[in-house]
Design an enzyme around this catalytic site. Structure first.
Site, PDB file in Angstrom:
ATOM      1  N   SER A 170      -7.000 -19.272 -23.697  1.00 44.83           N
ATOM      2  CA  SER A 170      -5.712 -18.854 -24.274  1.00 44.83           C
ATOM      3  C   SER A 170      -5.776 -17.416 -24.731  1.00 44.83           C
ATOM      4  CB  SER A 170      -5.400 -19.748 -25.470  1.00 44.83           C
ATOM      5  OG  SER A 170      -4.328 -19.224 -26.215  1.00 44.83           O
TER       6      SER A 170
ATOM      7  N   TYR B 181      -7.447 -22.909 -33.586  1.00 47.49           N
ATOM      8  CA  TYR B 181      -7.119 -23.164 -32.177  1.00 47.49           C
ATOM      9  C   TYR B 181      -7.774 -22.106 -31.286  1.00 47.49           C
ATOM     10  CZ  TYR B 181      -4.548 -23.009 -27.825  1.00 47.49           C
ATOM     11  OH  TYR B 181      -4.234 -22.935 -26.493  1.00 47.49           O
TER      12      TYR B 181
ATOM     13  N   LYS C 171     -11.045 -22.270 -28.389  1.00 48.54           N
ATOM     14  CA  LYS C 171     -10.984 -21.793 -26.999  1.00 48.54           C
ATOM     15  C   LYS C 171     -12.098 -20.787 -26.724  1.00 48.54           C
ATOM     16  CE  LYS C 171      -7.686 -24.324 -25.537  1.00 48.54           C
ATOM     17  NZ  LYS C 171      -7.881 -25.267 -24.435  1.00 48.54           N
TER      18      LYS C 171
END
Ligand code: UFG
Length: 327
Positions: free
Chosen positions: A119, A143, A147
């Site tokens: 991402s 988050y 990643k």
């Protein structure tokens, strides 16, 4: 020989599954159906499984062996920034733990090719006009951290046992490749605006006092079908046993669009009144996040075909074909 698509019943995964099936490939989907839907994967085989759950590693290994899996495309993950801040350990358990199970099963069953959904969140708030893959990665939420850790895990597996991997750093994904594969979640700008309009409410703009030409945040919107094609390009890249020059790739257009432009385009495409309400800034939003897509253009031979109007038009068509909303 088959391709294992983990999270293949989700929004992006289902697009990749459909492209693979259209190419005549044998596809196995592993999905826990927490946000995905079984009717999105056509004739692919569905194995219902949470990759972060108990016994997942063994179950994955069994699927890989029985179906003669040669490549894995791994989408399954939690992806809400705010939720990741509120429940960091849950994000680590799901995103990092799930990936660890997948990689362990691959190592045990001798599957060496892996395409991973990374991402733009790995970058955080890079102080540059155009984000290249060489910019320092400083994620600003769990988050994005999960990643980035995922990319590190795969680099470690490459060194240890020869994993051949590519991490695709998605920018702002929207639109639909087919009307039945629209984004079912109301979590990002385009579906959030559509949702408001459907309820007879005005779209919201979170801040119009940013240092950008129209005061609203700028993002690099990528058509989900273009993104799906990027996965096929990555799969080709990993085939054979030649040295891999690069591993992480921005998937983006190189062009920015502001929140206001997105909303205005939706108005033009739908004919609806999209006069927005201006709200306070949303914490953590960088004013501008636009990627340089040069690496993926050069190394994978992939280029985005669609621009904002196509994206918005296809999102509108899929929305009208709904309802299949979650979240
Ligand atoms: N926005 C509005 N109104 C809305 C919804 C969003 O003004 O109703 C604005 C946001 O404030 C932001 C822009 O629209 O400025 C885009 O917001 P999204 O939530 O659609 O997307 P983000 O750029 O915030 O997030 C995306 C991905 C995340 C990823 C992040 C960082 O959805 O998964 O990029 O790379 F973590």
């Amino acid at each position: 020989m088959s391709t294992l698509v983990i999270g293949g019943a989700g929004y992006i995964g289902a697009h990749v599954v459909r492209l693979l099936l259209d190419r005549g490939e044998d596809v196995v989907v592993v999905d826990d159906l927490s946000t995905g839907a079984a009717d999105r994967i056509g004739e692919a085989t569905l194995v219902e499984l949470d990759v972060a759950g108990p016994g997942a590693q063994e179950s994955l290994e069994k699927v890989m062996r029985e179906r003669d899996v040669t490549a894995v495309i791994h989408f399954a993950a939690k992806k809400q920034v705010g939720e990741s801040v509120a429940r960091p350990t849950w994000y680590y358990l799901n995103n990092v733990g799930g990936l660890a199970n997948v990689l362990a099963a691959m190592e045990a069953s001798g599957v060496t090719r892996m395409i991973f959904s990374s991402s733009a969140a790995v970058y955080g708030m890079p102080p540059v006009e155009l984000v290249t893959e060489d910019v320092d990665c400083r994620p600003i939420n769990p988050y994005g951290e999960t990643k980035l850790i995922g990319e590190w895990m795969m680099a470690d597996c490459e060194r240890a046992w020869g994993l051949r991997w590519a991490g695709l750093r998605y920018f702002n994904v929207a639109g639909s490749g087919w009307p039945d594969l629209g984004d079912p979640a109301v979590l990002n700008l385009v579906p959030m605006v559509l949702d408001r309009l459907e309820r007879g409410d005005r779209p919201k703009i979170f801040g119009d006092d940013y240092p950008t030409p129209d005061g609203t945040c700028i993002r690099d919107y990528i058509h989900v079908l273009d993104l799906a094609h990027a996965h096929l390009a990555a799969a080709n890249y990993l085939e054979g046993d030649g040295a891999l020059i690069e591993h992480v790739f921005n998937v983006a257009t190189g062009e920015g669009a502001s929140v206001r432009q997105v909303i205005d385009t939706l108005g033009a495409v739908s004919g609806l009144d999209v006069t927005p309400d201006i709200e306070a800034r949303r914490p953590g939003d960088p004013p501008r996040l636009v990627a340089a897509p040069d690496r993926i253009n050069a190394v994978l031979g992939w280029k985005a075909e669609h621009r904002l109007e196509d994206i918005i038009r296809s999102a509108w068509e899929a929305w009208q074909a709904g309802p299949r909303r979650i979240g």
